[in-house]
Write a protein that holds these residues in place. Structure first.
Motif, short mmCIF file in Angstrom:
data_model
loop_
_atom_site.label_atom_id
_atom_site.label_comp_id
_atom_site.label_asym_id
_atom_site.label_seq_id
_atom_site.Cartn_x
_atom_site.Cartn_y
_atom_site.Cartn_z
N LEU A 29 0.83 -1.21 0.00
CA LEU A 29 0.00 0.00 0.00
C LEU A 29 0.86 1.26 0.00
O LEU A 29 0.54 2.24 -0.69
CB LEU A 29 -0.95 -0.01 1.20
CG LEU A 29 -2.03 -1.07 1.16
CD1 LEU A 29 -2.82 -1.07 2.47
CD2 LEU A 29 -2.95 -0.88 -0.01
N LEU A 30 1.93 1.25 0.77
CA LEU A 30 2.83 2.40 0.78
C LEU A 30 3.49 2.60 -0.58
O LEU A 30 3.59 3.73 -1.08
CB LEU A 30 3.88 2.25 1.87
CG LEU A 30 3.40 2.43 3.29
CD1 LEU A 30 4.49 2.07 4.28
CD2 LEU A 30 2.91 3.85 3.52
N ASP A 37 3.87 5.57 -5.64
CA ASP A 37 3.81 5.53 -7.10
C ASP A 37 2.75 6.48 -7.64
O ASP A 37 2.97 7.19 -8.62
CB ASP A 37 3.52 4.12 -7.60
CG ASP A 37 4.71 3.18 -7.42
OD1 ASP A 37 5.83 3.67 -7.20
OD2 ASP A 37 4.49 1.96 -7.50
N HIS A 38 1.59 6.52 -7.01
CA HIS A 38 0.52 7.41 -7.47
C HIS A 38 0.90 8.88 -7.28
O HIS A 38 0.59 9.72 -8.13
CB HIS A 38 -0.79 7.09 -6.75
CG HIS A 38 -1.51 5.93 -7.34
ND1 HIS A 38 -1.17 4.63 -7.06
CD2 HIS A 38 -2.54 5.87 -8.20
CE1 HIS A 38 -1.97 3.82 -7.73
NE2 HIS A 38 -2.81 4.54 -8.44
N LEU A 39 1.55 9.19 -6.18
CA LEU A 39 2.00 10.57 -5.98
C LEU A 39 3.05 10.96 -7.02
O LEU A 39 3.02 12.08 -7.56
CB LEU A 39 2.58 10.73 -4.57
CG LEU A 39 1.56 10.74 -3.44
CD1 LEU A 39 2.27 10.67 -2.10
CD2 LEU A 39 0.68 11.96 -3.52
N LEU A 67 8.10 1.91 -7.64
CA LEU A 67 8.95 1.34 -6.61
C LEU A 67 8.90 -0.17 -6.68
O LEU A 67 7.84 -0.74 -6.98
CB LEU A 67 8.48 1.78 -5.22
CG LEU A 67 8.75 3.21 -4.82
CD1 LEU A 67 8.16 3.47 -3.44
CD2 LEU A 67 10.21 3.50 -4.81
N PRO A 68 10.00 -0.83 -6.40
CA PRO A 68 9.94 -2.29 -6.39
C PRO A 68 9.09 -2.78 -5.22
O PRO A 68 9.12 -2.22 -4.14
CB PRO A 68 11.40 -2.71 -6.22
CG PRO A 68 12.11 -1.51 -5.73
CD PRO A 68 11.32 -0.31 -6.14
N ARG A 69 8.31 -3.79 -5.49
CA ARG A 69 7.45 -4.38 -4.46
C ARG A 69 8.21 -5.50 -3.76
O ARG A 69 9.05 -6.16 -4.36
CB ARG A 69 6.17 -4.96 -5.06
CG ARG A 69 5.26 -4.00 -5.82
CD ARG A 69 5.08 -2.70 -5.11
NE ARG A 69 3.96 -1.93 -5.61
CZ ARG A 69 4.07 -0.81 -6.31
NH1 ARG A 69 5.26 -0.34 -6.64
NH2 ARG A 69 3.02 -0.14 -6.69
#
Length: 68
Positions: free
Chosen positions: A5-6, A11-13, A36-38
């Motif tokens: 979620l973070l 990523d959306h920001l 970002l890598p998950r």
């Protein structure tokens, strides 16, 4: 789950900032930001899905909920 979620929020920001910058500059647009890598996904195949005991709503119940 929190890490996913973070990473999704960041990523959306980043995409939102990139879109704003791209729309408000006269320069050639830069490449969109890399996500970002998950973290690696845990192995969930060894256990069956949890039964929550809930029933899905019928089409009539959904119609009544959204129109009433």
């Amino acid at each position: 789950m929190t890490d996913y979620l973070l990473a999704l929020a960041v990523d959306h920001l980043a995409i939102g900032n990139w879109l704003f910058t791209t729309a408000h500059t006269d320069n050639d647009p830069s490449d969109p930001p890399e996500p970002l890598p998950r973290p690696t996904a845990p192995d969930t195949t060894s256990r069956p899905p949890a039964d929550t005991g809930r029933q899905e709503a019928t089409p009539a119940e959904l119609t009544a909920f959204f129109t009433g």
